[in-house]
Write a protein that holds these residues in place. Sequence first.
Motif, short mmCIF file in Angstrom:
data_model
loop_
_atom_site.label_atom_id
_atom_site.label_comp_id
_atom_site.label_asym_id
_atom_site.label_seq_id
_atom_site.Cartn_x
_atom_site.Cartn_y
_atom_site.Cartn_z
N ASP A 253 -31.86 -5.22 -10.14
CA ASP A 253 -31.91 -6.42 -9.36
C ASP A 253 -32.51 -6.08 -8.01
O ASP A 253 -32.01 -5.20 -7.32
CB ASP A 253 -30.47 -6.93 -9.25
N MET A 254 -33.61 -6.79 -7.64
CA MET A 254 -34.32 -6.45 -6.42
C MET A 254 -33.47 -6.69 -5.17
O MET A 254 -33.73 -6.13 -4.11
CB MET A 254 -35.61 -7.27 -6.32
N SER A 283 -43.86 -5.72 3.80
CA SER A 283 -44.84 -4.68 3.42
C SER A 283 -44.27 -3.76 2.36
O SER A 283 -44.97 -3.33 1.44
CB SER A 283 -45.24 -3.85 4.64
N ASP A 284 -42.98 -3.45 2.50
CA ASP A 284 -42.35 -2.54 1.56
C ASP A 284 -42.30 -3.16 0.16
O ASP A 284 -42.63 -2.51 -0.83
CB ASP A 284 -40.95 -2.18 2.04
N LEU A 285 -41.88 -4.43 0.08
CA LEU A 285 -41.83 -5.10 -1.23
C LEU A 285 -43.23 -5.20 -1.82
O LEU A 285 -43.42 -5.06 -3.03
CB LEU A 285 -41.21 -6.50 -1.08
N ALA A 286 -44.22 -5.41 -0.95
CA ALA A 286 -45.59 -5.54 -1.45
C ALA A 286 -46.06 -4.25 -2.12
O ALA A 286 -46.80 -4.29 -3.10
CB ALA A 286 -46.54 -5.91 -0.31
N THR A 287 -45.60 -3.09 -1.62
CA THR A 287 -46.04 -1.85 -2.25
C THR A 287 -45.49 -1.72 -3.67
O THR A 287 -46.01 -0.95 -4.46
CB THR A 287 -45.61 -0.61 -1.45
N LEU A 305 -41.84 -8.57 -14.12
CA LEU A 305 -40.82 -9.62 -14.16
C LEU A 305 -39.64 -9.15 -13.30
O LEU A 305 -38.64 -8.70 -13.83
CB LEU A 305 -40.39 -9.81 -15.61
N PRO A 306 -39.77 -9.20 -11.98
CA PRO A 306 -38.64 -8.75 -11.15
C PRO A 306 -37.54 -9.82 -11.17
O PRO A 306 -37.83 -11.00 -11.26
CB PRO A 306 -39.24 -8.64 -9.74
N VAL A 307 -36.30 -9.37 -11.12
CA VAL A 307 -35.18 -10.30 -11.08
C VAL A 307 -34.47 -10.10 -9.75
O VAL A 307 -34.27 -8.96 -9.32
CB VAL A 307 -34.19 -10.00 -12.22
N PRO A 318 -34.15 -14.10 3.30
CA PRO A 318 -35.35 -13.25 3.39
C PRO A 318 -35.78 -12.60 2.08
O PRO A 318 -36.99 -12.45 1.84
CB PRO A 318 -34.94 -12.16 4.39
N ILE A 319 -34.86 -12.24 1.19
CA ILE A 319 -35.26 -11.52 -0.03
C ILE A 319 -36.09 -12.43 -0.94
O ILE A 319 -37.24 -12.11 -1.26
CB ILE A 319 -34.04 -10.91 -0.74
#
Lengths: 464, 592
Positions: A253-254, A283-287, A305-307, A318-319
């Motif tokens: 889970d992200m 930026s971190d999530l984008a990587t 398919l991120p959950v 924010p998430i």
Amino acid sequence: MFPEVVLSGAASGIQGPLLFLERSLRVGLNEAVEVLGADGVPRPGRVAALDESRMVVEVLEPTQDLGLAGTRLRFHGKPLQFGVGPGLQGRIFDGVGRPLDGGPPLAIVEERPIAGLAINPTARALPTDFIETGVTAIDLLNSLVRGQKLPVFSGGGLPHARICIEIAQHARLLKQPEAGFSIVFAGIGVSHTAAEQFRSAMQHSGALSHTALFLNLASDSSTQRLLTPRFALTAAEYLAFTEGRHVLVILTDMTNYCESLREVSSSHGEIPGRKGYPGYLYSDLATLYERAGRIRGLPGSLTQLPVLTMPGDDISHPIPDLTGYITEGQMVLDRQLDRHGIYPPIAVLPSLSRLMDQGTGAGYTHEDHPALAAQLYAAYARANQVRVLASVVGEEGLPANDRLYLAFGNEFESQLIRQQEPRTLDESMQIGWRLLGRLPHEDLSRLSDAQLARYLKPADTTHA
Amino acid sequence: MADSGQAVIVALDGPVVRARSPVPFSINEAVEVGDKGLLGEVLRISGEVIVVQVYEDTAGLQVGDRVQGTGQPLSVQLGPWLLGGIFDGLLRPLNDATSAYVHPGRVQRKPQQFHFQPRLQADAGVHGGSVLGDITSPQAKKQLLLAPPQVQGKLVMLAPAGDYPDDEILCKVRQADGGELGIAMTQSWPVRIPRPAAQRLAAHAPLLTGQRLIDVLFPVARGSSAAMPGGFGTGKTILQQSIAKWCDADVIVYVGCGERGNEMAEVLEQFPQIEDPRSHRPLLERSVIIANTSNMPVAAREASIYTGVTVAEYFRDQGLHVALMADSTSRWAEALRELGGRLGELPAEGGYPAYLGSRQAEFYERAALVRTLSGLTGSVTLIGAVSPPGGDFSEPVTLHTQRNVRCFWPLDRDRARARFYPAINPLQAYSDDAASMIGWWQQQGAAEFASQRRRQLELLEEQAHLARMVRIVGKDALPASQQLTLLCADLVNDAFLRQSAYSKIDCFASPQRQIAMLQLLDHFILRARQVLASGADMGHIEHLPVLRRVRRMGEEISEAALPEFKQLQDQIDAEFAELQARSVSTEEAGVS
């Protein structure tokens, strides 16, 4: 093996996951280290900051039992890497790529930095191949294409795990139904039950042989959570772009990932941004998310398919917010639909697939698919407006036309969204046309006369 | 360039590097860091220590590595090869790459051949902006070779007509101070300094976007600025791309600042295939694409906005009208915030540095319609997307942007969810340029433009007001005239403002088609009011068969078939005439 430098007695302080050392040799930023305590157990880490006299090492496992006296460091002289090779599928790894299933070590053909490199935008091929997932709310209304990243915005207690499992089992290309997907599953801070549920479901359907699992359980170190998706994606990139497979990566889970990032950031003493998350969360999530895609001239593809579970079911948290700005759409699960027993409880209005227009319509699915989806959306949006009215003036107070929309809205949820079995796109489209047939034809302004004549029998018109 | 300094790294923190040097550096000087020659810029100097922001991934850098000064402020190379190209945030070509991935370090651009035709003779006096000659190539439109802005002197050498690589010196100028300056097709310019122009002019014509909601209700003038804030999924990128495809600028600069890689792939896939409706050449030939996707280094994201506007000014100086799309300026602001944090600056609102507002003002001020140094007329129009966290327009980036732009196009989540695009909320949007554009529309033949536009805005306003009433008393309880208002407002939305970017026919509307639709709709509204006043039944008006045709006119009547709007108007008249006759006869029946 790589050259190793052992440094002992240099540690000057330990604070959370950070180890402060006197700098007595030349090391590079972000290089991998192993930290050995008095117990001799190696813990992975990386060089986080450097200056003339000191360096800071971020330890990626719990720092308990580490002391200033007995701590030794082994420098690898290169960034954190994952050794990949044939035989990744069918295996189970821990959060940092060590086999958990008691099987033999992996036959490593290549060491790859887990951080990955940014794909040159000019080398990307546009994702266009429609994936039939069997879920009407996705196939018909928010189509998924190969190389897309489409997250599931869920909440605690909602059946996101079941949806992901079903998609993983059923996903296939409309044009080559026999070509399935390789699955990479990254469990990030998940419970043992959730991991086991996924594993047994894949085993049950015989899909485990083309699945690779990376498990960072809820009880594992939270700093390690930052690495798990990177190990999984490095494996997925190898499967996709070296072995030429079509890979579906499930990251769950992200939210746990972001919580860890906040924890580590605050231990660095960084200035917090919104809700305490670091300013570089985007930026971190984008990587991670940007590692999905297709590359020109290479056969494979990487679909994500991120959950994530929305804290407090708040989509502006924010998430989910930053995720939505990076990913190509989102599928939002709804608690109210779930309570009404509608499975899958996908709220279609806030859901979106940005790449839908590239993978649907003539040449991809069906020439009338985009118009049907647009009309269903417009009608369902109106049905929801009517519901608000009905809640004030009562259903009896509504004009006859509005009552048709009210009925349409209910049928849309109970017949189109709800499903027991996976459906083909054709089956989904037929239900869509049937529901639209109940509405006055003059209202269906997103459909052409030809489409009305082709799909909707004039007899269906229930005129006010 | 003579005494460029050299420094040694003493500390590393993400993209921020501190280095010590006995030789002085200057602020904003471009530097090369480490063995790979990573590009950086000096942000601060304190004593012997300089603070450098590195525009590439710093992994692997070590304390003790060298920082090499260049003696110049951070600059980009500008030249005729820009058109049709795709570049990173510092204008280094991306399509030359041999790898599918972006590797940090020096990138050498391969010079290209262009044809040069001189316009001046030797010994001619030359000043900044003098047209030295024409540059042509089979793939791009004609461009001009101009003397750089700071030049003043006499021409001592000018190359004869012929094909030259873009980095070859084509002419030499003896300056007033006796020095000689060589000028090639490719020139360099510091990104943070606006290029000078002779005079700013007042905006008088719109930048036509082909989108009715913008062109008619909230137009943006050439040389003006606009912002579209919107939460995720409200269609910012699609709208930016639609404007980039169909607007009537000569050159499009598209800056993908911290956005998705697949979106840039989409632009690269589509632009070579779509034909510019005016020049009938592939769209890519008039476009410069700057791609700094969200996973590329943060610091280059900060620079890419300045790079984009510098490129736009370069083409403006050749007497061209340029539209710059920046998607998204929020990512730029976040890059400022991240770097500010690493430099230990005191955060202001939302964690952003206190200078956010002035940086944004500087950027949007570079939008202008000007007389160039060459005496030509050119413009830069800036259209920025804003991605407010949580779709909340009261956050600092949106608020600062709103103060600095002339047109504000907020995107509405509810409209987007109903798949109503473009999702600009007409009740919140405004355009300071609207009043000065009315004259232009009247010249195009829309004599009643001002009143027709106002009527649409009034209807939308009333609709919002009546919608609240409907929620309390129900629609049937409203008087017939108010029910008609609701119907007409619904038509304004559905038949006029809604415009699908994916439709083959309706993705673009010429001014003539926009006028035809505006007039047709206005005609319907006025006729319907007359007919209702003369006693017709509202229920009959609601079910006129022509309504469906009106709602679908954008989708069904193409640019080539404008006379069909006249036929549709005849149908409206015929149906209303019949309705009126019916209501008169029932009235008479009632009287007798």
